[in-house]
Write a protein that holds these residues in place. Structure first.
Motif, short mmCIF file in Angstrom:
data_model
loop_
_atom_site.label_atom_id
_atom_site.label_comp_id
_atom_site.label_asym_id
_atom_site.label_seq_id
_atom_site.Cartn_x
_atom_site.Cartn_y
_atom_site.Cartn_z
N LEU A 279 0.86 -1.18 0.00
CA LEU A 279 0.00 0.00 0.00
C LEU A 279 0.90 1.23 0.00
CD1 LEU A 279 -2.80 1.36 0.30
CD2 LEU A 279 -2.48 1.25 2.78
N GLU A 280 0.73 2.09 -1.01
CA GLU A 280 1.48 3.36 -1.02
C GLU A 280 0.49 4.47 -0.67
OE1 GLU A 280 3.32 4.71 -4.67
OE2 GLU A 280 4.08 6.47 -3.63
N VAL A 281 0.71 5.07 0.48
CA VAL A 281 -0.23 6.05 1.01
C VAL A 281 0.20 7.45 0.57
CG1 VAL A 281 -1.43 6.80 3.09
CG2 VAL A 281 -0.40 4.53 3.03
N GLY A 282 -0.71 8.18 -0.10
CA GLY A 282 -0.34 9.51 -0.59
C GLY A 282 0.62 9.39 -1.76
N CYS A 283 0.22 8.63 -2.77
CA CYS A 283 1.15 8.32 -3.88
C CYS A 283 1.32 9.49 -4.85
CB CYS A 283 0.66 7.09 -4.63
SG CYS A 283 -0.96 7.34 -5.40
N ALA B 83 3.72 -1.30 3.64
CA ALA B 83 3.20 0.05 3.37
C ALA B 83 4.35 1.03 3.22
CB ALA B 83 2.27 0.49 4.50
N PHE B 84 4.11 2.03 2.40
CA PHE B 84 5.16 3.02 2.09
C PHE B 84 4.51 4.41 2.10
CE2 PHE B 84 7.43 5.69 -0.93
CZ PHE B 84 8.76 5.46 -0.61
N ILE B 85 5.14 5.31 2.82
CA ILE B 85 4.67 6.70 2.92
C ILE B 85 5.87 7.60 2.69
CG2 ILE B 85 3.83 8.46 4.53
CD1 ILE B 85 2.16 6.39 5.91
N CYS B 86 5.72 8.61 1.85
CA CYS B 86 6.84 9.52 1.62
C CYS B 86 6.31 10.94 1.42
CB CYS B 86 7.61 9.04 0.38
SG CYS B 86 9.23 9.78 0.20
N TRP B 87 6.78 11.85 2.19
CA TRP B 87 6.44 13.28 2.10
C TRP B 87 4.91 13.49 2.10
CZ3 TRP B 87 11.19 13.71 3.11
CH2 TRP B 87 12.22 13.33 2.28
#
Ligand SMILES: C[S@@+](CC[C@H](N)C(=O)[O-])C[C@H]1O[C@@H](n2cnc3c(N)ncnc32)[C@H](O)[C@@H]1O
Length: 275
Positions: free
Chosen positions: A47-51, A115-119
């Motif tokens: 899941l990439e949150v805020g892609c 899961a991955f979240i960046c900036w």
């Protein structure tokens, strides 16, 4: 008391195509720093949150080609651009995109194994709501990575007072819009509050001086673009004047030219587990 929701706050940089391009260059420019310690070899369904426009999605797919990625973003213009940019990967069923508030998704419990979240979390009024919702959708044992800004850490030599004033307004504006430019330092607490376990944080250091002149020049250029990307919003809200923007631009040109210049900034990356 004002009710807190996790919907997106006003986005400082806007959604113009210039800004969308900046997100693609940013993802590749910062890739060696952001991804140095990211290991998603064990995840399959991420899941990439805020892609956003899909800039990190494409880096993730290149580095971890076995991944299937589901991207969620609350902005329609960003999603539309991500759909164009990733059309091939979407057809190949390597990517699925959902236009949604990441604090209220429709995914079943335990859908994902990473899961991955960046900036992202700097832009939301309730980061814990997003992290809790992410946790709900993760299988036990999954790893989450979150990489976020810590804007109090910026320093440039020669001393540049107009840039310091502008940066204070930039961050204060984001704070007043219920974002958090200092969220990086709080990642450990936020993940803990959301219910994640085995939380580790590390600092991503951007410290360039005369020992690394090429990187120093690249970072000063990148930051000049980043600072100026907020100027239309800050001018509209009367936070800064055209004069201050000109003074800052001149100062940054001086920093770029000075043989003794220093660029210093720290972001924070957290790794945690859903158990
Ligand atoms: C700075 S962009 C980063 C995009 C991407 N992670 C990257 O690094 O290129 C932040 C993104 O978060 C999205 N966003 C903000 N609040 C959100 C929310 N509540 N739910 C989902 N996405 C959100 C914005 O629409 C924007 O696309």
């Amino acid at each position: 008391m004002e009710k807190k929701t996790a919907r997106s706050v006003g986005y400082m940089h806007g959604f113009s195509s210039k800004e969308q391009d900046r997100l693609y260059s940013q993802a590749t420019f910062l890739e060696p720093f952001v991804y140095e310690h990211i290991d998603l070899r064990r995840a399959t369904n991420l899941l990439e949150v805020g892609c956003g426009v899909g800039a990190q999605t494409s880096v993730l797919l290149r580095r971890f080609p076995h991944l299937r990625i589901t991207g969620v973003d609350a902005s329609k213009p960003q999603m539309d651009q991500a759909r164009r940019f990733l059309s091939h990967e979407i057809r190949q069923k390597r990517v699925a995109l959902h236009h949604a508030d990441a604090s209220k998704t429709k995914f079943a419990d335990g859908t994902f194994d990473g899961a991955f979240i960046c900036w992202l979390l700097e832009h939301v009024p309730d980061p814990v709501a997003i992290l809790r919702e992410t946790l709900r959708t993760l299988k036990s044992g999954s790893i989450i990575y979150a990489t976020e800004v810590h804007n109090a850490s910026l320093f440039m030599e020669p001393y540049s007072p107009a840039t310091v004033k502008y940066w204070m307004e930039f961050n204060d504006h984001q704070w007043t819009m219920r974002g958090d430019p200092f969220v990086g330092a709080k990642l450990g607490n936020l993940l803990l509050k959301a219910g994640f376990q085995n939380i580790e944080t590390r600092l991503i250091q951007f410290h360039f001086d005369s020992r690394t002149p090429k990187q120093r020049a690249e970072f000063i250029r990148y930051w000049t673009d980043l600072l100026l990307s907020g100027a239309p919003t800050l001018l509209r809200s009367k936070r800064v004047t055209k004069d201050l923007v000109t003074q800052m631009t001149n100062e940054l040109a001086l920093v770029a030219k000075s043989p003794e210049s220093v660029f210093f900034y720290t972001a924070v990356q957290a790794r945690a587990q859903a158990l």
